[in-house]
Write an enzyme that holds these catalytic residues in place. Structure first.
Site, mmCIF file in Angstrom:
data_model
loop_
_atom_site.group_PDB
_atom_site.id
_atom_site.type_symbol
_atom_site.label_atom_id
_atom_site.label_comp_id
_atom_site.label_asym_id
_atom_site.label_seq_id
_atom_site.Cartn_x
_atom_site.Cartn_y
_atom_site.Cartn_z
ATOM 1 N N GLU A 39 -1.520 -8.933 -2.321
ATOM 2 C CA GLU A 39 -2.857 -9.243 -1.815
ATOM 3 C C GLU A 39 -3.335 -10.626 -2.217
ATOM 4 O OE1 GLU A 39 -2.065 -6.234 -2.966
ATOM 5 O OE2 GLU A 39 -2.713 -4.774 -1.485
ATOM 6 N N HIS A 42 -9.571 5.040 -4.273
ATOM 7 C CA HIS A 42 -9.496 4.821 -2.814
ATOM 8 C C HIS A 42 -10.777 5.260 -2.116
ATOM 9 C CE1 HIS A 42 -5.136 4.554 -3.548
ATOM 10 N NE2 HIS A 42 -4.989 4.103 -2.324
HETATM 11 C C1 LIG Z 1 -2.825 -2.895 -4.500
HETATM 12 C C2 LIG Z 1 -2.501 -1.934 -3.424
HETATM 13 N N1 LIG Z 1 -2.174 -2.396 -2.205
HETATM 14 C C3 LIG Z 1 -1.886 -1.555 -1.202
HETATM 15 C C4 LIG Z 1 -1.919 -0.202 -1.396
HETATM 16 C C5 LIG Z 1 -1.639 0.757 -0.256
HETATM 17 N N2 LIG Z 1 -0.316 1.350 -0.422
HETATM 18 C C6 LIG Z 1 -0.154 2.536 -1.036
HETATM 19 S S1 LIG Z 1 1.459 2.955 -1.206
HETATM 20 C C7 LIG Z 1 1.951 1.531 -0.431
HETATM 21 C C8 LIG Z 1 3.409 1.270 -0.254
HETATM 22 C C9 LIG Z 1 4.107 1.183 -1.564
HETATM 23 O O1 LIG Z 1 5.445 0.916 -1.361
HETATM 24 P P1 LIG Z 1 6.488 1.033 -2.526
HETATM 25 O O2 LIG Z 1 6.017 0.257 -3.694
HETATM 26 O O3 LIG Z 1 7.814 0.694 -1.971
HETATM 27 O O4 LIG Z 1 6.447 2.576 -2.959
HETATM 28 P P2 LIG Z 1 6.866 3.832 -2.087
HETATM 29 O O5 LIG Z 1 5.658 4.279 -1.348
HETATM 30 O O6 LIG Z 1 7.969 3.438 -1.195
HETATM 31 O O7 LIG Z 1 7.294 4.830 -3.104
HETATM 32 C C10 LIG Z 1 0.863 0.761 -0.059
HETATM 33 C C11 LIG Z 1 0.937 -0.520 0.646
HETATM 34 C C12 LIG Z 1 -2.282 0.254 -2.673
HETATM 35 N N3 LIG Z 1 -2.391 1.564 -2.946
HETATM 36 N N4 LIG Z 1 -2.542 -0.618 -3.659
#
Ligand SMILES: Cc1ncc(C[n+]2csc(CCOP(=O)(O)OP(=O)(O)O)c2C)c(N)n1
Ligand SMILES: Cc1ncc(C[n+]2csc(CCOP(=O)(O)OP(=O)(O)O)c2C)c(N)n1
Ligand SMILES: [Mg+2]
Ligand SMILES: [Mg+2]
Lengths: 322, 346, 322, 346
Positions: free
Chosen positions: D70, D139
Site C-alpha cells: 500500500e 476490517h
Molecule cells: C494491509 C492489507 N492489505 C490488504 C489486505 C486484504 N487482503 C487480505 S488477504 C490478502 C491476500 C494475501 O495474500 P497472501 O499473503 O499470499 O496470503 P494468502 O491469502 O495467499 O494465504 C489481501 C490482499 C489486508 N488484509 N491487509
C-alpha cells in the site's frame, strides 16, 4: 534424517485435524451459519504441522488471516476455535475476534492477523523477549506470498538480521494473493535470493511434502537455537479453496483446483510414503482419521449449541484499567 | 525535591523504572546513538537527549538503537510487550505515525479486545509533537486526537516537569499501551520535581488555577499559555479556572463538567488541528452533559485548518497564542469577539 | 567512456554550486538567522551532479531531508532556494516549506522530504505517469542508507520491478543515518545484492569519484530508457557536516571528519584528474569557482534582505478550492 | 434515469470519467484481478466487484492490479497525480491506512501547502469502511474522522446511489486529493440515478427531510438510519430535519447552523468511534456558532469506545441503531433518556 514414529503420527494427526477442520468449516459456511470472512488453509497443512513440530513451550508463532492451521498446529483448543469462528460464548477470544483473530498467548500463538504483513514485526518482538529474558525460545512468522511484498515484512527481515534475533520467517507461497499470482507479484521471482539480500539464509521446499518441510524447518530451527540469528523458508504449495469462502477462484486455470486436490496433497503423499516404506501402518493412520472426524464433529456440534456472548462483554477487555 | 527540566524528569523516570524492573527496555532510532560507529557511544541519547546516560548504565541489550524501520521496531515493541517485556519505544516525531500506524492502531490497541481479554501489552510509545521550532509541516503536528480516537490506547500529554515524571512512571507501570507525547519546545522548561519515583494516575485532571468566571481547558503546551492568559485576565477582573486533563484517553470529563457547572463558561485550548480535535471533543462532552449550566457559547482556540508552515512569522501566527486565549475568554464573558477563524483554509 | 568538455564543466559547476551553497548555509546557520532543521549535502556533490546530468526536461527526481544538492542539480533556482531556507517571501515555496521541503515541479524536482523513505513511492508514480503518457521520461529516487531499511523504499523497489517502471534508485550511503552506522544497519551489508533480491540490477560506486558516478548513472539510465525497467546504484561517500546543523558528530572516530575533507573530496579529485590529464584547464575551473562565489554571495544577501511572507498566506494553498 | 445499485453507480462514474479523460487510471489490489494468473482475467473487479468491466474496456495500462504494497502504490498514486495523471487508487479497507498513512497524510495532503501552491495532486483514494458485516476489529472501522482532521484532504461519504455517482464524478474531476468512503454493507442499495454524468459539489449538505422540532445530522450509512428513525418519530408527532453533509471536509456547517437556528435541537449520528469523531466535531461547531439557538443538550449517537467486535450479537449492539436515534431525539425533546453510554469501556 530419521523422524521417530510418534513424531510422524503427531505430524499426521495435526495435518488431519487441520484438513478436517477446514473441510467442515467450508461445508458449514455454505449453510450460512458462520459469519464473516473465513480463509481456509486446506492444502497447506504440511507447513503448519512440520514447522510447529520443531517448537516448544517457549516458542511463539504469529499467523495471518489464514490462521486456522497455525493455531491448531501450535496447540490451540479446537473446540474453542470452532466456537470462536461461530462467534459464540466459550470461543477462544470470547467471540470478539472470529476467524481472523484467533489467538492463544498461553500456547504461544500470538494471533491470526487481519492485516497482511502484520505478523512479522510482532515476531521480532517476541524474539527480542526471548533473547532479553534468555528463555531459549524462538519465534516464527508465517506469512503469504502477498505479504512478502509488504514493507512491514521486509523491514522485519532486516531488523531480525541486525539484531540476530531468533526468528524463523516462513513464506507460505500458495501461488496467489487473492486473485493475483505470486509468479507476477514477487519481483525477481526468487524469494530465497531476496532473503539473502537481507543477509538471511533461506531454503525453498515443496509444501506438499511433509518430510521436505520438516527437514528444512529442523535445520533452520537448529541454526537459530545455535544463536545464528534469523532464517527463511520458502514453502510452495496450493490452497484448495478460494481466497475466502465465497470466492469462486475463477482466476485459476480451468481444472487447476481439481488437479491440485488430486495430485498435490500433503496428506496423501504422507500416507503413501509412510505406509509404502513401512514406516507406519495404514491402520494407525486410519485410527487417527476416525478420531479426528469425531473431534471435529463434536466441535461443530458444540459450537452450534453454544449461546452467543453476553451483551455486557461488548465493552469489556478494551483496557485492563481505564 | 529539586528543580529539574522536563528532559531530566523524563530521564529520571525511565532510569528509575529500569532499575526497578529488568523487563523494561528502551528502543528507537539513536536512543543511545553511535551504533556500529567508531566514535562516541551514547552520542545522542535520542534526538532530544532525553535517554542520554541510560545505555551506559543498562547496556545495549536494554537500550536498543534501531534501523529506520518504524513498522518493524514499533511492532516489535508490541510483540515484546505481549510476551513479557515492558518496552518504551520512541517514535521520534509523532508525524511519522503514518509509516507504522498499523502496528499501533490495529495491533497494539486491539490485541486485548480481539483476543477476548487474554493479551496484556504494557508498552509506552514516546513521541515528539507540536509546533514552534520551525520544523515545518512534517515535523510539527500534534496528532494526539488520532490516538485518542482509537479505543485501546491511552494518551498522555504532560504539561510540566512534575507531570512528566509522574505520568512517565505511571505509563511504564501501566499494563495498557500508552502513547506518551512530549512537546519539542518544552524540554528545557523546569519545575520542582521529587527525587523519588511517584506516579500520577491517568484520567485525573489537574486544576492549575481556580476562578469563578470561566473554565479554560488546555492541553500540553497550551496549559502554560492558558495560565499566562489567566494571569493577564485576572488583572482585568476575569477569574479563570484552568484545567489540565493530563491524559486525553482516559479523559477526566467529570472534573471539567463540575467546573463548568460552577463557571457556566468554557474555552478549550488545543494545539492540534481544529477538525475532529480535542477541543471539539471536550466541547461536545460539555454541550451534551452540562448544557444546562452553560451561559455562553463554548469557544475553541486552535490553529487554523492548514498544515504547519515553516517561516517563523507564519508559524507564530499558526500556533494559538496567549492573546488568542484572552480574546476567547473575553468573548465568552461577553466582551469582544473571538479573532480566530476556525476554517480559515482557502 | 568520453565526457565532452562542456559537460565536464557543467558537472563541475553544479558540484561547486552545491559545495559553496552548503558551506555558506553552514556559516550563516551559526549566526542564528536560519530557522529550523538544516541537513547539508557537502561531501556528496558528485551523486546529485553526475546523476542529474543524465536527466532531461521530462525526467523527475525525488529527494530527501538532505535535499539542497539534488535541488540545485535538477535546476532549482538558487536564489529561490536560499530565500526559502531563510523562510522569506520569494522563497521557492513561499517560505512555507523551508529546507526540508524545497521543491519545484516545473523543473522536475518533486520535493525534498521530511519523511525518511518518503520519496521512493512518489517516484514510482512519476515513472508511471511517464510510462502511461509515453513521455519517455524516467524518475530518480535519491535516498540514504537509513532509508534503505524503510518499508516504503523496499516496497517501491518491488513495485517498480513488477511494472518495469523507468525508475533509477540511488542509494546515497554516507555511512550514517543520524548517529547510526550503515555498516551496522543494513542487514547483509550488501545493498546491490539486496536490490538483486528484488530483481533489480545494481552497481556500487565510489561517490567521491565524479567519473565513476557518471559512468554508472549513464549506463543505468540508458538501460532504463531502453525499457529494461528499474536500476539501482549504491553510492558510497561521506558527509562533511553533522547530521543536521548543530550535531557535533561525536559518533565519528576522532579525526574522521578532518580526514574525509582532506582525502575524500569529489571536487579536489575532479580538479586533479581533469587538469592533470589535460582534459580541462585550471583557469576554466577557477573561473567557475569565482562565478559561483558571487552567485551564492548574492543569494545570501538577497535572502537576508527579503521580507517575511505576508501573514495572509498562512491559510492559502491548503486546497485549490474548498 | 434508472434504478442502480451503489456498486453500479460508482462503476458508471469511473467508467464515464475514464472515457472522457485519458489521464484517469485505476490502481489497487485485485481491482481487475487475475494478474499473472492463468484463469479468468478481470476475475474480481475489486474486492466488492465495483471496478468489474473496467479493465476489459481500458486495458491493464489504465487498470492496474498491484502487489500488496500500500505504501508503494498509494504513494505512486500521489506521485502520478503530481505529474499529470488522475489516479483512482483503492485502499481496500480503510482500516489498512496504518500501513500507508504517511503517503496520504504527510505527502498527498501537504504537497500543495509545503510547496507554496505549486503542486496539484488530483487523486481519489477509494476505500471501504464501516461495521455490520462481521468482519471484526481490523476490517470494520470508519476512520474518516482521522482524514477529516488533516488539512489538505477532502473527505467524501456518500449515503445513496445518487450521491455515490455524483460525488465520485466530482471527486475524479476535483484537483485536490479526495478520500472517498464506501460503506461495505451498502453496495446493493439502489436508487434512481441519472444515466448521464453529473457532479455533486463538495461542501453542500443535503436535507433529506425537513421538520421543525429537531435537526438530525447523520453521516454515510447513518443517513438511512436517521430517516427511518424520523419516519417512526413522525408517527409520535416529532418532526425531524435530517441533514446529510455528504462531505465532512469541507463541511457545510452553514446548512447545519441554519437548521439548528430553526429547530433549536441537534442530534448527530456517526458510526465512527466516539472520541474526536465527527459527532463531536459537528456538536462543537454548533455549541460555538449557534449556541443562542439551542433549547436542549446536543446528543451524539455513536458506538461505544471499543473496537468492533466479531460476534453478530455484539456487533449489532455496537453499531448505532434506528432505535438509538429515536431515543436520543426523544431525549432532546424532553421525553425519555438516552440509552447509549459514550464511554462504556472498562
Ligand atoms: C494491509 C492489507 N492489505 C490488504 C489486505 C486484504 N487482503 C487480505 S488477504 C490478502 C491476500 C494475501 O495474500 P497472501 O499473503 O499470499 O496470503 P494468502 O491469502 O495467499 O494465504 C489481501 C490482499 C489486508 N488484509 N491487509
Ligand atoms: C520516517 C522517519 N523516521 C525517522 C526520521 C528522522 N530522521 C531524519 S533523517 C534521519 C536519518 C536518515 O539517514 P539516511 O537515510 O542515511 O540519510 P542521511 O541523513 O544520511 O542523508 C532520521 C532517522 C524521519 N525524518 N522520518
Ligand atoms: Mg498467497
Ligand atoms: Mg546516511
Amino acid at each position: 534424517m530419521k523422524i521417530d514414529k510418534q513424531r510422524l503420527l503427531d505430524g499426521y494427526r495435526t495435518m488431519r485435524v487441520i484438513r478436517e477442520f477446514e473441510e467442515r468449516v467450508h461445508k458449514e459456511f455454505m449453510t450460512g451459519q458462520i459469519p464473516g470472512f473465513v480463509h481456509l488453509y486446506a492444502g497447506e497443512e504440511a507447513s503448519a504441522a512440520a514447522v510447529c513440530q520443531q517448537l516448544g513451550e517457549y516458542d511463539t508463532v504469529a499467523s495471518t488471516h489464514r490462521g486456522h492451521g497455525h493455531s491448531i498446529a501450535k496447540g490451540c483448543d479446537v473446540m474453542g476455535m470452532m466456537k470462536e469462528i461461530y462467534g459464540r460464548e466459550g470461543g477462544l477470544c470470547g467471540g470478539k475476534g472470529g476467524s481472523m483473530h484467533i489467538a492463544d498467548l498461553d500456547v504461544g500463538m500470538l494471533g491470526a492477523n487481519g492485516i497482511v504483513g502484520g505478523g512479522a514485526p510482532l515476531v521480532c518482538g517476541a524474539a527480542l523477549t526471548a533473547k532479553t529474558l534468555k528463555t531459549g525460545g524462538l519465534s516464527v512468522a508465517f506469512f503469504g506470498d502477498g505479504a512478502f511484498n509488504q514493507g512491514t515484512t521486509l523491514e522485519s527481515m532486516n531488523f531480525a538480521r541486525v539484531y540476530d534475533l531468533p526468528v524463523l520467517f516462513v513464506l507460505e507461497d500458495n501461488g496467489y494473493a487473492e486473485s493475483t499470482a505470486s509468479s507476477w507479484s514477487i519481483g525477481g521471482h526468487d524469494p530465497v535470493r531476496r532473503a539473502e539480500g537481507f543477509g538471511i539464509k533461506g531454503a525453498r521446499v515443496d509444501g506438499h511434502d511433509y518430510f521436505a518441510v520438516y527437514r528444512a524447518a529442523e535445520e533452520a530451527v537448529a541454526a537459530i537455537r545455535n544463536g545464528e540469528g534469523p532464517r527463511f523458508i520458502h514453502i510452495e504449495f496450493t490452497r484448495y479453496y478460494g481466497h475466502f469462502e465465497g470466492d469462486a477462484a475463477t482466476y485459476k486455470k480451468p481444472g487447476e483446483v481439481q488437479d491440485e486436490r488430486r495430485y498435490l496433497d500433503a496428506l496423501k503423499f504422507f500416507r503413501a510414503r509412510t505406509t509404502g516404506g513401512g514406516m507406519l501402518k495404514a491402520e494407525d493412520l486410519d485410527a487417527i482419521d476416525a478420531e479426528v472426524d469425531t473431534l471435529i464433529d463434536a466441535a461443530v456440534r458444540e459450537a452450534k449449541a453454544a449461546p452467543p456472548p453476553a451483551l455486557s462483554t461488548l465493552t469489556t477487555d478494551v483496557y485492563l484499567s481505564y | 525535591m529539586s528543580v529539574k527540566s522536563i528532559r531530566e524528569a523524563l530521564n529520571e523516570a525511565m532510569r528509575d523504572e529500569m532499575r526497578r524492573d529488568p523487563t523494561v527496555i528502551i528502543m528507537g532510532e539513536d536512543v543511545a546513538g553511535g551504533m556500529g560507529a567508531g566514535g562516541e557511544q551514547d552520542a545522542w541519547g535520542g534526538v532530544m537527549g532525553v535517554t542520554k546516560g541510560l545505555m551506559p548504565e543498562f547496556g545495549r541489550e536494554r537500550v536498543l538503537d534501531t534501523p529506520i524501520s518504524e513498522s518493524a521496531f514499533i511492532g516489535a515493541a508490541a510483540g515484546a510487550a505481549m510476551t513479557g517485556l515492558r518496552p518504551i519505544a520512541q517514535l521520534m516525531f509523532v508525524d511519522f505515525f503514518g509509516v507504522c500506524g498499523d502496528q499501533i492502531i490495529n495491533q497494539l490497541a486491539k490485541f486485548r479486545y480481539m483476543f477476548g481479554g487474554k493479551a496484556k501489552t504494557p508498552c509506552v510509545i514516546r513521541t515528539l509533537y507540536g509546533a514552534g521550532t520551525r520544523a515545518a509541516s512534517q515535523h510539527s503536528q500534534c496528532v494526539y486526537p488520532v490516538f485518542t480516537h482509537f479505543p485501546g490506547l491511552k494518551v498522555v500529554i504532560p504539561s510540566s516537569a512534575y507531570e512528566a515524571k509522574g505520568l512517565m512512571t505511571q505509563a511504564i507501570r501501566d499494563d495498557d499501551p500508552v502513547i506518551f507525547f512530549e512537546h519539542k519546545a518544552m524540554f528545557d522548561e523546569t519545575g520542582e520535581v521529587p527525587d523519588e519515583p511517584y506516579t500520577i494516575p491517568f484520567g485525573v485532571a489537574n486544576l492549575t488555577r481556580e476562578g469563578k468566571d470561566v473554565t479554560v481547558v488546555a492541553i500540553g503546551r497550551m496549559v502554560g499559555f492558558a495560565n499566562q492568559a489567566a494571569d493577564a485576565l485576572a488583572k482585568e477582573g476575569i477569574e479563570c479556572t484552568v484545567i489540565d486533563p493530563r491524559t486525553t484517553s482516559p479523559l477526566d470529563s467529570e472534573t471539567i463538567i463540575a467546573s463548568v457547572r460552577k463557571t457556566g463558561r468554557l474555552v478549550v485550548v488545543d494545539e492540534a488541528s481544529p477538525r475532529c480535535g480535542l477541543a471539539s471533543d471536550i466541547s461536545a462532552i460539555i454541550a451534551e452533559d452540562a448544557f444546562d449550566a452553560l451561559k455562553a457559547p463554548i469557544k475553541r482556540v486552535t490553529p487554523p485548518h492548514s498544515p504547519v508552515p515553516f517561516s517563523p512569522v507564519l508559524e507564530d501566527a499558526y500556533v494559538p497564542s496567549v492573546a488568542d486565549i484572552q480574546e476567547s475568554v473575553r468573548s465568552v464573558m461577553g466582551s469582544g469577539a473571538s479573532a480566530r477563524v476556525l476554517e480559515g483554509a482557502d
